[in-house]
Scaffold this motif. Sequence first.
Motif, PDB file in Angstrom:
ATOM      1  N   ASP A 177       0.816  -1.218   0.000  1.00 29.04           N
ATOM      2  CA  ASP A 177       0.000   0.000   0.000  1.00 29.04           C
ATOM      3  C   ASP A 177       0.844   1.260   0.000  1.00 29.04           C
ATOM      4  O   ASP A 177       0.329   2.356  -0.231  1.00 29.04           O
ATOM      5  N   ALA A 187      -5.132  -1.302  -3.933  1.00 28.61           N
ATOM      6  CA  ALA A 187      -5.657  -2.455  -3.189  1.00 28.61           C
ATOM      7  C   ALA A 187      -6.242  -3.519  -4.120  1.00 28.61           C
ATOM      8  O   ALA A 187      -6.058  -4.725  -3.896  1.00 28.61           O
ATOM      9  N   THR A 222      -5.444   5.141   3.081  1.00 29.92           N
ATOM     10  CA  THR A 222      -6.244   4.021   2.571  1.00 29.92           C
ATOM     11  C   THR A 222      -6.545   2.978   3.645  1.00 29.92           C
ATOM     12  O   THR A 222      -7.142   1.934   3.342  1.00 29.92           O
ATOM     13  N   TRP A 226      -8.232  -0.448   2.414  1.00 35.08           N
ATOM     14  CA  TRP A 226      -7.218  -1.351   1.847  1.00 35.08           C
ATOM     15  C   TRP A 226      -7.466  -2.783   2.330  1.00 35.08           C
ATOM     16  O   TRP A 226      -7.554  -3.710   1.521  1.00 35.08           O
TER      17      TRP A 226
END
Length: 501
Positions: A177, A187, A222, A226
Motif C-alpha cells: 500500500d 488495493a 487508505t 485497503w
Amino acid sequence: MPSTARFVLDPAFAVGDVDPRLFGSFVEHLGRCVYTGLYEPGHPAADAEGLRTDVLELVRELGVTAIRYPGGNFVSGYDWEDGVGPKESRPRRLDPAWRSTETNQFGLSEFMDFVRKVEGTEPMLAVNLGTRGVKEALELLEYANHPGGTDRSDQRVAHGDKEPYGVRLWCLGNEMDGPWQIGHKDADEYGKLAAATAWAMRLVDPDVQLVACGSSAQFMPTFGAWESTVLEHTYDLVDFVSMHAYYEEKDGDRDSFLASAVDTESFIENVIATCDHVGARLKSKKRIDISFDEWNVWYSSRPETERRNWQEAPRLLEDVYSVTDAVVFGSLLIALLRHADRVRVACLAQLVNVIAPIMTEPGGPAWRQTTFFPFAQASQYGRGRVLQVHVDSPTYETAKFGEVPLLQATAVADEETGAVTVFAVNRSRTDALPLEVSLRGLEGLTRVAEHSVLTDADPDARNTLDEPERVTPTAAEGTSLDGGVLRATLPALSWNMIRLS
C-alpha cells in the motif's frame, strides 16, 4: 481518582493462548543487520560459515521464535536466485530500496543455516510481489520446500542442502500500500495478485500459511478500505493479514510517546473489526488472524548519519535506545499479549543493529540494548494463557491520546506449572505507582518468585559500546503475596515482570 492501581486475575476469564510465534523478529538486507551484524566472516567470533557466534548466543538468549526474511522494503526489488549457489558466482546488485549495494554473499541457504543454529525458531519468508509475481514465488517455494526431482529442488540439493527447508510461514509481499514501495499497487491490483499467488502456492504446498499485506500504518489514507478490498480477494486463501507500526517521541511530547500502546491496541482492534466484517459479508466461517510482523520504537524522523550512496552495509537506522524507549517498547509487547487471541504472529523489527535489541561493532563486541530485556523476559515467561486484565488506575493527560492510565498490564498463566507472570509498565515520569492484584481461583499461588524491574534515575540512560551494561534489570524490594492479594510498588517510568509461583 485512585492513588493505587488495581486489577483482578481470574483463570475463568482469559483472552486466549499465546502462539509462540508472537515472539518473532525480522532480518532484512538493510544497513548492518546482516553484514557485520549476524554475518561477518573473519570476525574473531565467526564460525566456519561466517555467522557471529556472539550474536547467535544473544539471539538465543533473546528467545526469538520466528524470523522474517529478507524484507521489508528490500524484498520488493529482490531476485532470490541472486542469493543461492556458489558465492563466487553471485552477482553484486544495486538495492534501490535502501540505496545500497547488495553483495549477495548472504542468501537463503545462509539464512536457513542461521535459523537452524538459533534453535527453537522458524523461518518466515517473504516473496517479491513488487517487481515479480506468481511464477517467481512458485519457483522459490519449489526450491525451499520440494524434496527433489525437479529443476529448482535439485538446484537446492546441488547447492548443498539435501533436505527441504520446510518453510511454513510466507508473506505475500511487503507494504504494497505504500507509495515508497518498489512496485507499489492499489488495493484491487494487489488483492488480485496476492490471491493468484496464494492459490498457486497452495497447489504446490497445501500446508503453507500465508500473510496478506495489510496497511503499513493506521495513519495511511487508505487504511481500512485497503484491508477490506484485499481480503475480498484473498479471504479464503490466506491465514493472516499483516500489521506494521513504529513509534517515536516527537516535538518533546514524551507523555504521548509513553502512551503509544493506546494506538497499538486501537490499531489491532480496528483491523480485527475489518477482518470480521469482510468475513461476515462473505458469509465465511473462517477467521483471519493478525501477523504483526513489523513493530518497534523507531526514530524515523531523525537525520541519517550515513548518506545512501550505494555503500555496502552502511550504518543506517542504528537507534540507541534509552530507558524511556524500553518502557514504551515493553508497553507495546503488553499490547500484543493482550490481543493474543488474534495476534498469532509478531516480528520485532529488526534483530541486529538496525532499530534492534542487539548491537555489534565490526571486528568488535556485541551487546544488549535496553529493549533487549523486556523482550527476553516476555519470551521466556509469557508463554501460556493470557488472562483478562481490566485496570483501575490513576490517569494522566496526553496531547495525542487524551486521558491515559498510568498502568499498562497483562498476565500470563502457565497451565503446566500453575505459575502466573504479570507484565506491567508505569508510565508516570515522576512517581512510583502502588499496585494491588486480587487473585481469584488461583489459590495455588503462594509466593513471589521474582519482581524484576527495568528503570533508571536517568530516563535517557542507554547501553553503548563504551558502557554496554549501563542499564540492566534489577530486583525490586517489598513485593508480597498475602491473602490472595499481590502488592507491589512500580517505580516511576519502569518495566516490571512479577512472577508468582
